[in-house]
Design an enzyme around this catalytic site. Structure first.
Site, mmCIF file in Angstrom:
data_model
loop_
_atom_site.group_PDB
_atom_site.id
_atom_site.type_symbol
_atom_site.label_atom_id
_atom_site.label_comp_id
_atom_site.label_asym_id
_atom_site.label_seq_id
_atom_site.Cartn_x
_atom_site.Cartn_y
_atom_site.Cartn_z
ATOM 1 N N CYS A 83 63.478 23.501 40.766
ATOM 2 C CA CYS A 83 64.149 24.017 39.140
ATOM 3 C C CYS A 83 63.918 25.281 38.774
ATOM 4 O O CYS A 83 64.221 26.132 38.786
ATOM 5 C CB CYS A 83 63.306 22.292 38.189
ATOM 6 S SG CYS A 83 64.829 22.609 36.272
ATOM 7 N N ARG A 102 70.412 19.521 27.365
ATOM 8 C CA ARG A 102 69.182 18.693 28.608
ATOM 9 C C ARG A 102 70.330 17.740 29.595
ATOM 10 O O ARG A 102 69.918 16.857 29.267
ATOM 11 C CB ARG A 102 67.823 18.260 27.655
ATOM 12 C CG ARG A 102 66.581 19.168 28.885
ATOM 13 C CD ARG A 102 65.375 18.873 28.216
ATOM 14 N NE ARG A 102 64.477 19.333 28.961
ATOM 15 C CZ ARG A 102 64.405 20.634 29.773
ATOM 16 N NH1 ARG A 102 65.440 21.616 28.842
ATOM 17 N NH2 ARG A 102 63.792 20.976 30.654
ATOM 18 N N HIS A 113 63.803 17.028 40.712
ATOM 19 C CA HIS A 113 62.042 16.838 41.013
ATOM 20 C C HIS A 113 61.480 15.473 41.691
ATOM 21 O O HIS A 113 62.603 14.464 42.068
ATOM 22 C CB HIS A 113 61.436 16.392 39.533
ATOM 23 C CG HIS A 113 61.419 17.799 39.439
ATOM 24 N ND1 HIS A 113 60.018 19.188 38.550
ATOM 25 C CD2 HIS A 113 62.206 18.658 37.928
ATOM 26 C CE1 HIS A 113 60.666 20.092 38.520
ATOM 27 N NE2 HIS A 113 61.656 19.608 37.906
HETATM 28 N N1 GLN Z 1 62.886 25.677 32.084
HETATM 29 C C1 GLN Z 1 64.028 25.611 32.793
HETATM 30 C C2 GLN Z 1 64.982 24.574 32.254
HETATM 31 O O1 GLN Z 1 64.606 23.879 31.166
HETATM 32 C C3 GLN Z 1 63.233 24.689 34.479
HETATM 33 C C4 GLN Z 1 62.862 23.348 33.796
HETATM 34 C C5 GLN Z 1 62.168 22.342 34.822
HETATM 35 O O2 GLN Z 1 61.342 23.083 36.137
HETATM 36 N N2 GLN Z 1 61.685 21.394 35.222
HETATM 37 O O3 GLN Z 1 66.049 24.716 32.751
#
Ligand code: GLN
Length: 243
Positions: free
Chosen positions: A95, A129, A194
């Protein structure tokens, strides 16, 4: 038992980039080498540290704030990292760490973060998101499936000789538009998964360990087979799970 084998692992910025249990990837690599009698040489790399030569580098995920904190340290050493990539070192980025493998990450607010250009890709923050379970299919693993969960607003676009890590069957992956998840160029692997990723995908863990060892010893390495009953129960519990 492979008593004489050793793998050096460079863990990049674990105090800043270790979101949603991404440390589990290091634990998986450590145990899967230990169970085979392979020496696991762990190197924690913190902001300001000179990154040492390693067989395998890992970088986890993080919020924009933490990514901003470490991006400059990574960027300062991009030439070294590209040199290690070209020598065949293995990289795994999750990520936020994955996003810094590309040319840049443009967060929703604030400055553009220059990346390491280990892969030919770039990321821009989107308005939505993406949060949920992901199942994707690879062309190089057996079983072909990779599972995990995603939580990011970044939209990653890969180009040139950088190829998708996998094709989605459930989830949004790189950008929710092109049906791709993650990226691979040479031995650099990036993913939005993840979970943590490797404990639920032992076949990927072993693929990376084998790549790193074969690059270190310049020879074909056969890994002893482990009893992955539990790991695949966890894997199958997520395969195809609705978002
Ligand atoms: N900050 C980055 C995003 O929101 C990565 C988030 C993360 O590592 N889960 O895309």
């Amino acid at each position: 038992m492979n008593k004489e084998l050793k793998i050096s692992v460079g863990h990049l910025y674990p105090k800043q980039l270790n979101l949603y249990g991404d440390m589990g990837n290091i634990i998986s690599l450590k145990m899967r080498t230990k169970w085979r009698g392979i020496e696991f040489d762990y190197n924690e790399i913190n902001p300001g540290d000179k990154i040492p030569p390693c067989d395998l580098y890992f970088i986890g995920g993080g919020q924009d704030k933490e990514q901003t904190e470490v991006a400059k340290y990574l960027y300062e050493q991009k030439d070294f990292l590209i040199e290690k990539r070209n020598e065949g070192a293995v990289f795994l980025g999750i990520c936020g760490g994955y996003q810094l493998f590309g040319h840049y990450y443009q967060p929703f607010e604030g400055e553009k973060l220059l990346g390491t250009s280990l892969i030919d890709a770039y990321t821009v923050a989107g308005k939505k998101r993406f949060i949920g379970n992901v199942t994707a299919c690879t062309a190089f693993l057996k079983p072909s499936t990779l599972v995990g969960f995603e939580n990011h607003s970044g939209l990653t676009y890969i180009q040139g000789n950088t190829k998708p890590l996998a094709i989605l069957t459930v989830g949004n992956g790189n950008n929710g538009q092109d049906n791709t998840e993650g990226a691979r160029f040479k031995n650099v692997f990036g993913t939005y998964l993840h979970g943590s990723l490797l404990p639920k995908n032992p076949h990927l863990a072993d693929y990376l360990i084998k790549l790193a060892l074969e690059n270190r010893y310049h020879d074909e390495i056969e890994l002893a087979v482990l009893d992955d009953k539990l790991e695949y129960i966890a894997h199958r519990a997520v395969v195809g799970k609705d978002y």
